[in-house]
Design a protein around this motif. Sequence first.
Motif, PDB file in Angstrom:
ATOM      1  N   MET A   1       0.830  -1.199   0.000  1.00 23.93           N
ATOM      2  CA  MET A   1       0.000   0.000   0.000  1.00 23.93           C
ATOM      3  C   MET A   1       0.869   1.255   0.000  1.00 23.93           C
ATOM      4  N   THR A   2       1.861   1.300   0.860  1.00 27.68           N
ATOM      5  CA  THR A   2       2.726   2.472   0.932  1.00 27.68           C
ATOM      6  C   THR A   2       3.560   2.613  -0.336  1.00 27.68           C
ATOM      7  N   LEU A   3       4.053   1.495  -0.878  1.00 30.30           N
ATOM      8  CA  LEU A   3       4.851   1.529  -2.104  1.00 30.30           C
ATOM      9  C   LEU A   3       4.020   2.048  -3.275  1.00 30.30           C
ATOM     10  N   LYS A   4       2.795   1.596  -3.359  1.00 35.87           N
ATOM     11  CA  LYS A   4       1.931   2.042  -4.446  1.00 35.87           C
ATOM     12  C   LYS A   4       1.627   3.534  -4.325  1.00 35.87           C
ATOM     13  N   LEU A   5       1.448   4.019  -3.110  1.00 36.13           N
ATOM     14  CA  LEU A   5       1.203   5.448  -2.895  1.00 36.13           C
ATOM     15  C   LEU A   5       2.409   6.279  -3.308  1.00 36.13           C
ATOM     16  N   ILE A   6       3.593   5.833  -2.921  1.00 32.00           N
ATOM     17  CA  ILE A   6       4.826   6.555  -3.283  1.00 32.00           C
ATOM     18  C   ILE A   6       5.002   6.576  -4.795  1.00 32.00           C
ATOM     19  N   LEU A   7       4.786   5.426  -5.445  1.00 35.59           N
ATOM     20  CA  LEU A   7       4.921   5.358  -6.898  1.00 35.59           C
ATOM     21  C   LEU A   7       3.884   6.223  -7.602  1.00 35.59           C
ATOM     22  N   THR A   8       2.687   6.294  -7.051  1.00 37.64           N
ATOM     23  CA  THR A   8       1.645   7.125  -7.639  1.00 37.64           C
ATOM     24  C   THR A   8       1.992   8.607  -7.527  1.00 37.64           C
ATOM     25  N   VAL A   9       2.552   9.018  -6.390  1.00 36.55           N
ATOM     26  CA  VAL A   9       2.973  10.416  -6.225  1.00 36.55           C
ATOM     27  C   VAL A   9       4.076  10.743  -7.226  1.00 36.55           C
ATOM     28  N   ILE A  10       5.029   9.824  -7.403  1.00 38.20           N
ATOM     29  CA  ILE A  10       6.104  10.040  -8.374  1.00 38.20           C
ATOM     30  C   ILE A  10       5.527  10.122  -9.781  1.00 38.20           C
ATOM     31  N   GLN A  11       4.541   9.296 -10.073  1.00 37.12           N
ATOM     32  CA  GLN A  11       3.914   9.317 -11.393  1.00 37.12           C
ATOM     33  C   GLN A  11       3.206  10.646 -11.648  1.00 37.12           C
ATOM     34  N   VAL A  12       2.525  11.171 -10.661  1.00 40.05           N
ATOM     35  CA  VAL A  12       1.855  12.467 -10.823  1.00 40.05           C
ATOM     36  C   VAL A  12       2.884  13.563 -11.075  1.00 40.05           C
ATOM     37  N   LEU A  13       3.981  13.536 -10.326  1.00 44.64           N
ATOM     38  CA  LEU A  13       5.037  14.531 -10.529  1.00 44.64           C
ATOM     39  C   LEU A  13       5.648  14.408 -11.927  1.00 44.64           C
ATOM     40  N   LEU A  14       5.860  13.177 -12.384  1.00 46.06           N
ATOM     41  CA  LEU A  14       6.372  12.974 -13.739  1.00 46.06           C
ATOM     42  C   LEU A  14       5.383  13.488 -14.778  1.00 46.06           C
ATOM     43  N   GLY A  15       4.104  13.279 -14.549  1.00 47.83           N
ATOM     44  CA  GLY A  15       3.090  13.767 -15.473  1.00 47.83           C
ATOM     45  C   GLY A  15       3.072  15.285 -15.564  1.00 47.83           C
ATOM     46  N   VAL A  16       3.189  15.949 -14.426  1.00 46.11           N
ATOM     47  CA  VAL A  16       3.232  17.416 -14.413  1.00 46.11           C
ATOM     48  C   VAL A  16       4.492  17.912 -15.106  1.00 46.11           C
ATOM     49  N   PHE A  17       5.634  17.263 -14.828  1.00 44.47           N
ATOM     50  CA  PHE A  17       6.894  17.651 -15.460  1.00 44.47           C
ATOM     51  C   PHE A  17       6.838  17.416 -16.967  1.00 44.47           C
ATOM     52  N   LEU A  18       6.257  16.302 -17.384  1.00 45.06           N
ATOM     53  CA  LEU A  18       6.134  16.005 -18.806  1.00 45.06           C
ATOM     54  C   LEU A  18       5.265  17.047 -19.510  1.00 45.06           C
ATOM     55  N   GLY A  66       9.992   7.113 -18.865  1.00 43.11           N
ATOM     56  CA  GLY A  66       9.889   6.873 -17.427  1.00 43.11           C
ATOM     57  C   GLY A  66       8.446   6.808 -16.957  1.00 43.11           C
ATOM     58  N   PHE A  67       7.607   7.668 -17.509  1.00 43.70           N
ATOM     59  CA  PHE A  67       6.202   7.682 -17.143  1.00 43.70           C
ATOM     60  C   PHE A  67       5.520   6.373 -17.530  1.00 43.70           C
ATOM     61  N   VAL A  68       5.799   5.898 -18.738  1.00 48.79           N
ATOM     62  CA  VAL A  68       5.185   4.654 -19.207  1.00 48.79           C
ATOM     63  C   VAL A  68       5.673   3.465 -18.379  1.00 48.79           C
ATOM     64  N   VAL A  69       6.981   3.414 -18.116  1.00 45.20           N
ATOM     65  CA  VAL A  69       7.535   2.312 -17.324  1.00 45.20           C
ATOM     66  C   VAL A  69       6.943   2.339 -15.912  1.00 45.20           C
ATOM     67  N   LEU A  70       6.854   3.512 -15.320  1.00 41.25           N
ATOM     68  CA  LEU A  70       6.293   3.628 -13.981  1.00 41.25           C
ATOM     69  C   LEU A  70       4.812   3.224 -13.972  1.00 41.25           C
ATOM     70  N   THR A  71       4.091   3.555 -15.034  1.00 43.87           N
ATOM     71  CA  THR A  71       2.687   3.141 -15.129  1.00 43.87           C
ATOM     72  C   THR A  71       2.577   1.623 -15.173  1.00 43.87           C
ATOM     73  N   LEU A  72       3.453   0.978 -15.930  1.00 43.83           N
ATOM     74  CA  LEU A  72       3.449  -0.479 -15.983  1.00 43.83           C
ATOM     75  C   LEU A  72       3.807  -1.094 -14.624  1.00 43.83           C
ATOM     76  N   VAL A  73       4.774  -0.506 -13.932  1.00 42.13           N
ATOM     77  CA  VAL A  73       5.166  -1.016 -12.606  1.00 42.13           C
ATOM     78  C   VAL A  73       4.009  -0.876 -11.624  1.00 42.13           C
ATOM     79  N   ILE A  74       3.333   0.265 -11.654  1.00 45.32           N
ATOM     80  CA  ILE A  74       2.202   0.473 -10.741  1.00 45.32           C
ATOM     81  C   ILE A  74       1.080  -0.525 -11.029  1.00 45.32           C
ATOM     82  N   SER A  75       0.860  -0.816 -12.306  1.00 42.89           N
ATOM     83  CA  SER A  75      -0.212  -1.768 -12.629  1.00 42.89           C
ATOM     84  C   SER A  75       0.140  -3.187 -12.179  1.00 42.89           C
ATOM     85  N   LEU A  76       1.422  -3.496 -12.054  1.00 39.98           N
ATOM     86  CA  LEU A  76       1.839  -4.818 -11.601  1.00 39.98           C
ATOM     87  C   LEU A  76       1.882  -4.948 -10.082  1.00 39.98           C
ATOM     88  N   VAL A  77       1.976  -3.811  -9.393  1.00 42.61           N
ATOM     89  CA  VAL A  77       2.072  -3.840  -7.920  1.00 42.61           C
ATOM     90  C   VAL A  77       0.714  -4.053  -7.309  1.00 42.61           C
TER      91      VAL A  77
END
Length: 77
Positions: A1-18, A66-77
């Motif tokens: 649960m905590t790992l998925k939350l951290i990865l989701t926050v990183i994904q949102v930041l990557l999305g804003v940066f992108l 990085g965004f796509v890879v992180l999305t795939l990792v989140i979907s697997l977690v």
Amino acid sequence: MTLKLILTVIQVLLGVFLTAVVLLQEAKTAGMNSAVGGGADTFLSKNKAKSWDAKLARWTKWVAIGFVVLTLVISLV
């Protein structure tokens, strides 16, 4: 649960940066507008713009990967 939350926050930041990196890039048709409108760009300013756009294009590519890879990792977690 905590790992998925951290990865989701990183994904949102990557999305804003992108989004920011894509919006900072100069439009590809801007050169045509300045040629027709008689814009007076110097040789140095054109090279500077191209190098800045090249950097932004590289950043766009790597952040998108990085965004796509992180999305795939989140979907697997």
